[in-house]
Design a protein around this motif. Structure first.
Motif, PDB file in Angstrom:
ATOM      1  N   ALA A 107       0.855  -1.185   0.000  1.00 24.76           N
ATOM      2  CA  ALA A 107       0.000   0.000   0.000  1.00 24.76           C
ATOM      3  C   ALA A 107       0.891   1.234   0.000  1.00 24.76           C
ATOM      4  CB  ALA A 107      -0.923  -0.002   1.210  1.00 24.76           C
ATOM      5  N   ASN A 108       0.791   2.033  -1.042  1.00 24.11           N
ATOM      6  CA  ASN A 108       1.598   3.239  -1.164  1.00 24.11           C
ATOM      7  C   ASN A 108       0.696   4.461  -1.028  1.00 24.11           C
ATOM      8  OD1 ASN A 108       3.798   4.931  -1.678  1.00 24.11           O
ATOM      9  ND2 ASN A 108       3.367   4.979  -3.869  1.00 24.11           N
ATOM     10  N   THR A 109       1.022   5.313  -0.072  1.00 21.91           N
ATOM     11  CA  THR A 109       0.221   6.507   0.183  1.00 21.91           C
ATOM     12  C   THR A 109       1.010   7.748  -0.196  1.00 21.91           C
ATOM     13  OG1 THR A 109      -0.958   5.431   2.007  1.00 21.91           O
ATOM     14  CG2 THR A 109      -1.044   7.835   1.925  1.00 21.91           C
ATOM     15  N   ILE A 110       0.412   8.581  -1.046  1.00 21.85           N
ATOM     16  CA  ILE A 110       1.011   9.857  -1.406  1.00 21.85           C
ATOM     17  C   ILE A 110      -0.042  10.947  -1.219  1.00 21.85           C
ATOM     18  CG2 ILE A 110       2.563   8.817  -3.100  1.00 21.85           C
ATOM     19  CD1 ILE A 110       0.745   9.918  -5.296  1.00 21.85           C
ATOM     20  N   GLU A 111       0.406  12.192  -1.168  1.00 21.73           N
ATOM     21  CA  GLU A 111      -0.503  13.321  -0.990  1.00 21.73           C
ATOM     22  C   GLU A 111      -0.824  13.942  -2.334  1.00 21.73           C
ATOM     23  OE1 GLU A 111       0.080  17.475   1.100  1.00 21.73           O
ATOM     24  OE2 GLU A 111      -0.208  15.899   2.612  1.00 21.73           O
ATOM     25  N   ILE A 112      -2.124  14.033  -2.645  1.00 24.63           N
ATOM     26  CA  ILE A 112      -2.580  14.648  -3.885  1.00 24.63           C
ATOM     27  C   ILE A 112      -3.578  15.746  -3.524  1.00 24.63           C
ATOM     28  CG2 ILE A 112      -3.729  14.282  -6.097  1.00 24.63           C
ATOM     29  CD1 ILE A 112      -2.856  11.381  -6.004  1.00 24.63           C
ATOM     30  N   ASP A 113      -3.273  16.968  -3.919  1.00 33.17           N
ATOM     31  CA  ASP A 113      -4.120  18.125  -3.588  1.00 33.17           C
ATOM     32  C   ASP A 113      -4.396  18.203  -2.095  1.00 33.17           C
ATOM     33  OD1 ASP A 113      -4.274  18.853  -6.255  1.00 33.17           O
ATOM     34  OD2 ASP A 113      -6.098  17.678  -6.607  1.00 33.17           O
ATOM     35  N   GLY A 114      -3.351  17.909  -1.321  1.00 29.79           N
ATOM     36  CA  GLY A 114      -3.467  18.035   0.121  1.00 29.79           C
ATOM     37  C   GLY A 114      -4.159  16.886   0.815  1.00 29.79           C
ATOM     38  N   LYS A 115      -4.540  15.834   0.083  1.00 28.44           N
ATOM     39  CA  LYS A 115      -5.224  14.689   0.673  1.00 28.44           C
ATOM     40  C   LYS A 115      -4.423  13.423   0.439  1.00 28.44           C
ATOM     41  CE  LYS A 115      -9.807  16.688  -0.148  1.00 28.44           C
ATOM     42  NZ  LYS A 115     -11.133  16.484  -0.799  1.00 28.44           N
ATOM     43  N   PRO A 116      -4.349  12.542   1.456  1.00 30.87           N
ATOM     44  CA  PRO A 116      -3.635  11.276   1.267  1.00 30.87           C
ATOM     45  C   PRO A 116      -4.429  10.330   0.363  1.00 30.87           C
ATOM     46  CG  PRO A 116      -4.661  11.334   3.430  1.00 30.87           C
ATOM     47  CD  PRO A 116      -4.887  12.690   2.822  1.00 30.87           C
ATOM     48  N   VAL A 117      -3.728   9.754  -0.589  1.00 32.89           N
ATOM     49  CA  VAL A 117      -4.337   8.785  -1.494  1.00 32.89           C
ATOM     50  C   VAL A 117      -3.513   7.502  -1.426  1.00 32.89           C
ATOM     51  CG1 VAL A 117      -4.923   8.246  -3.875  1.00 32.89           C
ATOM     52  CG2 VAL A 117      -5.234  10.577  -3.024  1.00 32.89           C
TER      53      VAL A 117
ATOM     54  N   THR B 258      -2.730   3.643  -2.766  1.00 30.93           N
ATOM     55  CA  THR B 258      -2.868   2.782  -3.943  1.00 30.93           C
ATOM     56  C   THR B 258      -2.160   1.462  -3.681  1.00 30.93           C
ATOM     57  OG1 THR B 258      -2.795   4.747  -5.342  1.00 30.93           O
ATOM     58  CG2 THR B 258      -2.515   2.627  -6.419  1.00 30.93           C
ATOM     59  N   THR B 259      -2.778   0.366  -4.110  1.00 29.89           N
ATOM     60  CA  THR B 259      -2.117  -0.940  -4.037  1.00 29.89           C
ATOM     61  C   THR B 259      -1.184  -1.073  -5.224  1.00 29.89           C
ATOM     62  OG1 THR B 259      -4.002  -1.940  -2.904  1.00 29.89           O
ATOM     63  CG2 THR B 259      -2.462  -3.434  -4.015  1.00 29.89           C
ATOM     64  N   GLU B 260       0.105  -1.247  -4.931  1.00 29.06           N
ATOM     65  CA  GLU B 260       1.116  -1.271  -5.991  1.00 29.06           C
ATOM     66  C   GLU B 260       1.940  -2.544  -5.915  1.00 29.06           C
ATOM     67  OE1 GLU B 260       3.420   2.288  -5.704  1.00 29.06           O
ATOM     68  OE2 GLU B 260       1.749   3.597  -6.279  1.00 29.06           O
ATOM     69  N   SER B 261       2.565  -2.877  -7.042  1.00 32.08           N
ATOM     70  CA  SER B 261       3.473  -4.027  -7.078  1.00 32.08           C
ATOM     71  C   SER B 261       4.905  -3.522  -7.181  1.00 32.08           C
ATOM     72  CB  SER B 261       3.116  -4.962  -8.228  1.00 32.08           C
ATOM     73  OG  SER B 261       3.038  -4.254  -9.460  1.00 32.08           O
ATOM     74  N   TYR B 262       5.398  -3.312  -8.396  1.00 30.18           N
ATOM     75  CA  TYR B 262       6.741  -2.767  -8.571  1.00 30.18           C
ATOM     76  C   TYR B 262       6.637  -1.469  -9.369  1.00 30.18           C
ATOM     77  CZ  TYR B 262       5.949  -5.628 -12.754  1.00 30.18           C
ATOM     78  OH  TYR B 262       5.388  -6.207 -13.862  1.00 30.18           O
ATOM     79  N   PRO B 263       7.606  -0.559  -9.224  1.00 32.33           N
ATOM     80  CA  PRO B 263       7.507   0.735  -9.908  1.00 32.33           C
ATOM     81  C   PRO B 263       7.607   0.574 -11.425  1.00 32.33           C
ATOM     82  CG  PRO B 263       9.669   0.492  -8.913  1.00 32.33           C
ATOM     83  CD  PRO B 263       8.835  -0.654  -8.415  1.00 32.33           C
TER      84      PRO B 263
ATOM     85  N   PHE C  91       4.649   9.333 -16.839  1.00 33.69           N
ATOM     86  CA  PHE C  91       3.501   8.452 -17.026  1.00 33.69           C
ATOM     87  C   PHE C  91       3.780   7.176 -16.240  1.00 33.69           C
ATOM     88  CE2 PHE C  91       4.117  10.779 -21.122  1.00 33.69           C
ATOM     89  CZ  PHE C  91       3.123  11.729 -20.893  1.00 33.69           C
ATOM     90  N   GLU C  92       2.982   6.947 -15.210  1.00 28.43           N
ATOM     91  CA  GLU C  92       3.268   5.860 -14.272  1.00 28.43           C
ATOM     92  C   GLU C  92       2.089   4.907 -14.161  1.00 28.43           C
ATOM     93  OE1 GLU C  92       4.255   5.087  -9.521  1.00 28.43           O
ATOM     94  OE2 GLU C  92       3.521   7.040 -10.192  1.00 28.43           O
ATOM     95  N   ASN C  93       2.419   3.636 -14.065  1.00 23.30           N
ATOM     96  CA  ASN C  93       1.459   2.645 -13.597  1.00 23.30           C
ATOM     97  C   ASN C  93       2.238   1.610 -12.803  1.00 23.30           C
ATOM     98  OD1 ASN C  93      -0.179   0.343 -13.240  1.00 23.30           O
ATOM     99  ND2 ASN C  93      -1.498   0.969 -14.916  1.00 23.30           N
ATOM    100  N   SER C  94       2.201   1.751 -11.479  1.00 19.27           N
ATOM    101  CA  SER C  94       2.885   0.820 -10.581  1.00 19.27           C
ATOM    102  C   SER C  94       1.908  -0.147  -9.935  1.00 19.27           C
ATOM    103  CB  SER C  94       3.651   1.605  -9.505  1.00 19.27           C
ATOM    104  OG  SER C  94       4.644   2.433 -10.094  1.00 19.27           O
TER     105      SER C  94
END
Length: 635
Positions: free
Chosen positions: A499-509, A511-516, A610-613
């Motif tokens: 589970a990777n959490t980043i801040e987007i527009d001031g809100k934590p989002v 995402t379930t990720e595998s490899y970058p 352009f990312e899809n992890s």
């Protein structure tokens, strides 16, 4: 009041997505290359896709030192070298041999048998069992037409890998004691076959039919054995005489290749023995169990070692590791019959300046072009045109060479060929060179072309192999792993997600990720680089998959920020790949657009990622950004 005139909208697009460029700054990269592209590869020319993940098949004791495949008419079998043991690869792993050197191994196949060099043994696999070369070694007949005094005519040389040899004598009705070719012979039992009058051979027994003086190297018959046919040898004597270090000359080799005369590939050439750095040895034609004591070559001086081989225009090119660029690191060799010696010999026919070879396990022929890792820490090719022009090597890895040079222990790199790629594994990375996509690079003027390059991370491969058209790798902890060959469920490494959490527009989002996995654009300045710009729109076309998406980042004033996040607008409904967490009722399975409006005001340049992890496929077909010009840039 008159409405203001709208500013002219400009656009800049990327229609071809090629490989990575780790040499040039983001502002200097070609528009079709990425200054940082992770875990992607070519799908078609100008179109990349996310690499598939891998799965662990099983784990063995010790580091994985090599995969060795034997191709038989009815089946293919692979041997896995792990630590000091060799196993038959399969759903279950059968132990075939133990006690081998824990060292990266190499192999070649000759006449339905596999010959495996470990650096301390030469092992032979016939599809059922593994034996040492000593167990199957050819016993040479070294001398014929000998009398009781010795003498005779030389026939075959001593075989380095066995102490055994046979000598043939012509017996008479008087003499009982005969002189062998060597004294101080081994204590192993001597055997004699005696031709009788019916044309068959009788086996004589030591201690009963004859005695042996091992110090003098003589044997004495209890009764004379006259030849039944005048002039024909009737006593075939087989004995053992060890020459210290002879067998180790071959057994301590760890690199090999098949080569011969007139285009034949019927002899093993082997080198890599640290005691004989500039020596190599070869076998008899079609008999890898015969390594004659005269079957060797000395290449240059011993201040540099033989590291690998290549074949160019039926020449054997022997590559050495001198770091001096102008040294004769490439030596051409060819074979032919020598009437004076009355045997086939292999002579050097020329030495050429070339970059020295660094990695023993980095030699690979791709589309008839031998490639290798050099002492300059780039990947170069040996080209026939250059040999004619007194130059042998040309760099092919311009876009990743600076990064290769940073890799610790790069001399331990290991390569394999897969789907048109030269793949080099080192540490936790795999570097890929795509032989199907090449271009001329003016900053490397002595090379005719450079290959598009890619970078995979998080792999940890010690060795690589392509088995049944699937890419395998082995790790230092003994794991044998295989990359998936299907999009369905094939985008995790060992099924791991986080589970990777980043801040987007001031809100934590989260995402379930595998490899970058992402592809960065070059720094976009537009056609008027000196003017400030306002970027307003971005359209990204994604390839069609049942589940896919894209997180788009923009680097504005040196800071990366998300401008469009994942959504399921690019998904389509597919019964074969249902995921109720991402269920879409869209049935259009053609490429789709994502993106839209955003604003980056008064910037000199911008960069997109352009990312899809996520654990799903991903491929960008093209992208277009729209912007307007402003005033001159003032700090």
């Amino acid at each position: 009041m008159q409405a203001p005139t709208p500013k002219t909208m400009y656009e800049i697009g990327i229609s071809n997505f090629n490989g990575i460029d780790l040499r040039n700054a983001p502002s200097k990269c070609a528009s079709t290359r990425s200054p940082m592209c992770v875990n992607m590869m070519r799908e078609t020319a100008g179109n990349n896709r996310k690499r598939r993940g891998y799965e662990t098949l099983y784990k063995l004791d010790g580091e994985i030192n090599g995969f060795h495949t034997l191709k038989l008419p009815a089946e293919t079998k692979t041997v896995v070298h792990a630590g000091t043991k060799l196993y038959l690869h399969g759903d279950t792993q059968t132990l075939l041999y133990s006690g081998a050197k824990d060292h990266k191994s190499t192999s070649v196949q000759v006449n339905s048998k596999l010959y495996i060099f470990t650096g301390a043994e030469l092992l032979v696999y016939d599809g059922t069992t593994i034996k040492t070369i000593e167990e199957v070694a050819h016993i040479p007949t070294t001398t014929i037409a000998k009398t009781y005094l010795g003498g005779g005519t030389s026939m075959e040389p001593i075989n380095l890998i066995t102490p055994w040899r046979t000598e043939r004598f012509t017996g008479d009705d008087t003499h009982l004691t005969f002189q062998l070719g060597y004294g101080d012979i081994n204590t192993d039992t001597v055997t004699i076959k005696s031709l009788n009058s019916s044309g068959a051979f009788d086996t004589l027994t030591e201690g009963t039919d004859f005695t042996v003086n091992r110090t003098l190297g003589t044997f004495t018959l209890t009764a004379a054995k006259k030849t039944p046919v005048d002039g024909m040898d009737n006593l075939y004597v087989t004995y053992s005489k060890t020459h210290a270090g002879y067998a180790d000359r071959i057994k301590n080799c760890d690199i090999c290749i098949l080569y011969g005369i007139n285009g034949a590939r019927d002899r093993i050439f082997a080198s890599g023995n640290d005691t004989y750095r500039n020596y190599d040895w070869y076998t008899d034609a079609d008999d890898p169990t015969m390594w004659g004591d005269a079957f060797y070559c000395v290449t240059g001086q011993d201040d540099s070692a033989i590291v690998g081989y290549a074949i160019v225009n039926d020449y054997l090119v022997v590559m050495k590791n001198s770091p001096k660029l102008n040294d004769t690191n490439a030596v051409m060799r060819t074979g032919g019959y020598d009437s004076t010696l009355d045997r086939i010999i292999f002579r050097s026919t020329g030495s050429y300046s070339a970059a020295g070879a660094l990695g023993k396990h980095t030699f690979l022929t791709v589309d008839n072009e031998p490639m290798y890792l050099t002492t300059e820490k780039d990947i170069s090719a040996i080209t026939s045109n250059d040999i004619i022009g007194n130059k042998v090597s040309q760099e092919r890895s311009y876009y990743i060479s600076t990064e290769l040079a940073k890799e610790a222990g790069i001399e331990e790199a290991y390569v394999a060929y897969y789907d048109g790629f030269y793949m080099l594994a080192i540490n936790d990375r795999i570097y890929l060179l795509d032989s199907t996509q090449s271009s001329y690079e003016q900053n490397a003027p002595y090379s005719t072309r450079q290959y598009e390059a890619y970078l995979w991370t998080g792999i940890g491969a010690r060795v690589l192999a392509t088995i049944d058209n699937r890419l395998f790798f082995g790790t230092s902890d003994g794991s044998v792993k295989r990359f998936f060959n299907s999009d369905v469920g094939g985008f995790t490494d060992d099924g791991i997600t986080t589970a990777n959490t980043i801040e987007i527009d001031g809100k934590p989002v989260t995402t379930t990720e595998s490899y970058p996995c992402y592809w960065d654009t070059y720094e976009i300045y537009g056609t008027k680089a000196e003017l400030k710009k306002t970027f307003k729109r971005l359209a990204v076309c994604l390839n069609a998959y049942a589940h896919t998406g894209c997180r788009v980042w923009a680097r504005i004033d040196g800071i990366w920020q998300v401008i469009f996040d994942y959504n399921n607008s690019a998904d389509y409904f597919d019964f074969s790949d249902l995921d109720f967490s991402q269920l879409s009722f869209r049935t259009d399975n053609t490429p789709t657009l994502i993106g839209g409006k955003f604003k980056a005001k008064k910037v000199l340049h911008i960069q997109f990622r352009f990312e899809n992890s996520k654990p799903q496929p991903f491929s960008v077909l093209w992208a277009i950004a729209k912007y307007t010009y402003g005033n001159d840039y003032v700090k």
